[in-house]
Scaffold this active site. Sequence first.
Site, PDB file in Angstrom:
ATOM      1  N   GLN A  98       0.816  -1.215   0.000  1.00 17.87           N
ATOM      2  CA  GLN A  98       0.000   0.000   0.000  1.00 17.87           C
ATOM      3  C   GLN A  98       0.850   1.265   0.000  1.00 17.87           C
ATOM      4  O   GLN A  98       0.323   2.367   0.027  1.00 17.87           O
ATOM      5  CB  GLN A  98      -0.923   0.001   1.231  1.00 17.87           C
ATOM      6  CG  GLN A  98      -1.929  -1.123   1.232  1.00 17.87           C
ATOM      7  CD  GLN A  98      -2.753  -1.184   2.506  1.00 17.87           C
ATOM      8  OE1 GLN A  98      -2.809  -0.230   3.278  1.00 17.87           O
ATOM      9  NE2 GLN A  98      -3.410  -2.319   2.742  1.00 17.87           N
ATOM     10  N   HIS A 166      -1.460   0.225   5.621  1.00 18.52           N
ATOM     11  CA  HIS A 166      -2.167   1.169   6.492  1.00 18.52           C
ATOM     12  C   HIS A 166      -1.362   2.430   6.803  1.00 18.52           C
ATOM     13  O   HIS A 166      -1.150   2.788   7.948  1.00 18.52           O
ATOM     14  CB  HIS A 166      -2.585   0.481   7.793  1.00 18.52           C
ATOM     15  CG  HIS A 166      -3.629  -0.565   7.613  1.00 18.52           C
ATOM     16  ND1 HIS A 166      -4.307  -1.129   8.677  1.00 18.52           N
ATOM     17  CD2 HIS A 166      -4.123  -1.159   6.497  1.00 18.52           C
ATOM     18  CE1 HIS A 166      -5.174  -2.037   8.209  1.00 18.52           C
ATOM     19  NE2 HIS A 166      -5.073  -2.067   6.895  1.00 18.52           N
ATOM     20  N   GLU A 259     -16.155   2.279   7.749  1.00 22.71           N
ATOM     21  CA  GLU A 259     -16.826   3.311   8.541  1.00 22.71           C
ATOM     22  C   GLU A 259     -16.745   4.692   7.908  1.00 22.71           C
ATOM     23  O   GLU A 259     -15.712   5.075   7.364  1.00 22.71           O
ATOM     24  CB  GLU A 259     -16.184   3.422   9.933  1.00 22.71           C
ATOM     25  CG  GLU A 259     -16.272   2.172  10.772  1.00 22.71           C
ATOM     26  CD  GLU A 259     -15.620   2.338  12.129  1.00 22.71           C
ATOM     27  OE1 GLU A 259     -15.698   1.387  12.935  1.00 22.71           O
ATOM     28  OE2 GLU A 259     -15.033   3.412  12.405  1.00 22.71           O
ATOM     29  N   TYR A 269     -12.351   6.628  18.557  1.00 26.13           N
ATOM     30  CA  TYR A 269     -13.211   5.962  17.585  1.00 26.13           C
ATOM     31  C   TYR A 269     -13.113   4.436  17.643  1.00 26.13           C
ATOM     32  O   TYR A 269     -13.686   3.753  16.804  1.00 26.13           O
ATOM     33  CB  TYR A 269     -12.963   6.542  16.183  1.00 26.13           C
ATOM     34  CG  TYR A 269     -13.543   7.928  16.120  1.00 26.13           C
ATOM     35  CD1 TYR A 269     -14.831   8.151  15.646  1.00 26.13           C
ATOM     36  CD2 TYR A 269     -12.859   9.017  16.666  1.00 26.13           C
ATOM     37  CE1 TYR A 269     -15.401   9.413  15.671  1.00 26.13           C
ATOM     38  CE2 TYR A 269     -13.426  10.286  16.700  1.00 26.13           C
ATOM     39  CZ  TYR A 269     -14.698  10.473  16.203  1.00 26.13           C
ATOM     40  OH  TYR A 269     -15.275  11.715  16.256  1.00 26.13           O
TER      41      TYR A 269
END
Length: 389
Positions: A98, A166, A259, A269
């Site tokens: 990524q 990530h 989300e 969160y």
Amino acid sequence: MVVPMRMSVLSSLAAACLALAGCPAAAGDNVIVTSPTPQITEVTVTDEATFNEPWAMTFLPGSAYALITEKAGKLKLWRKDRPVRDVAGAPAVAYGGQGGFGDVVPAPDYRTSRMIYLSWVEAGINDTRGAVVGRAKLDLAAAGGPRLVGLKVIWRQGPKLQGEGHFSHRIAFSPDGQYMFVSSGERQRFTPAQNLKVNLGKILRLLPDGRPAPGNPFADKPGAGRQIWSYGHRNALGLAFDTKGQLWDLEHGPKGGDELNFVKPGKNYGWPLVSNGDNYDGTPIPRHATRPDLEAPAISWNPVIAPGDLIFYKGNLFPGWKGHAICTGMVAQALVRVATSGERGEEIERIPLGSRIREIKEAPDGSLYILEDGSGGRLRRIVPAKAGS
């Protein structure tokens, strides 16, 4: 190439199903969309250009140009009906998984400063990596072609870790231009998202020069704490302000539970303490409903949409969309339109596009431009069908 995409307006039965799938919830409830909603809007899609693993796009204020990042490290200058050009002076990136080139955003004062902000992944020692944000002046009239001048790193994700996942590294400026918000992923390590001593798994509020913004909720905590606006995030690939000037993020859940969050200062969160999905190995994660002390998402998706980016529509070309969140879906291969009310959301429709959608931006004329994910990713323009191409 112009591709018309048409579906009839929902029947009363389909509208009832839509209400069941994604109706607005009372405060404290958690809306979970478990099936896609039907398409309402008729659109025309036009292919404009092709790029190699495009990741982000921005229109340059006061010009007909847009900048596009390619994950392997190229910065491209695009203008309709003209050849795509390379922008010299782009940073060296740690490409893989990524990781690579990320976001590109003009400075709030771009019309006078010609400054742009970029994010990318840089290599560290011992096969580690981390995201960074830098800024530079864009010289479109330079001898030999457009180039970046004086590129300087102003923020670093830390600590650098092994692995290629990530990073998040989305950038959004507050509507008044005073603050830069950056999403920082938890690097697939779970627990850093709850650790206020590191900036992983957080939304950060910085000054335009990269320093922590005064008045952040954990300003009394040393180190990374001074940067933090909110925490408990997993991998936020969408970061945008709505038409009321409120901040939202769009993030990947694990196996289920993507989300959309209304982002508030100092709030937790929940990741990895709670989620509306489970771990990839099948082990369960407590649901958001079990922890009312943590912030629940405005809406979550199971199965996932695999988000790429997020905008709030501000134009007039799609009048019924004004103020709505438009989310891109890579697994969903669609645009997902969400109406928000307070801190909650309702999925209104999905517009299927038949490919993984990485990026979305609104053009000055109110049309939408999307970038497909992966090699040969197309830049595509979307307008209402009646508006033509």
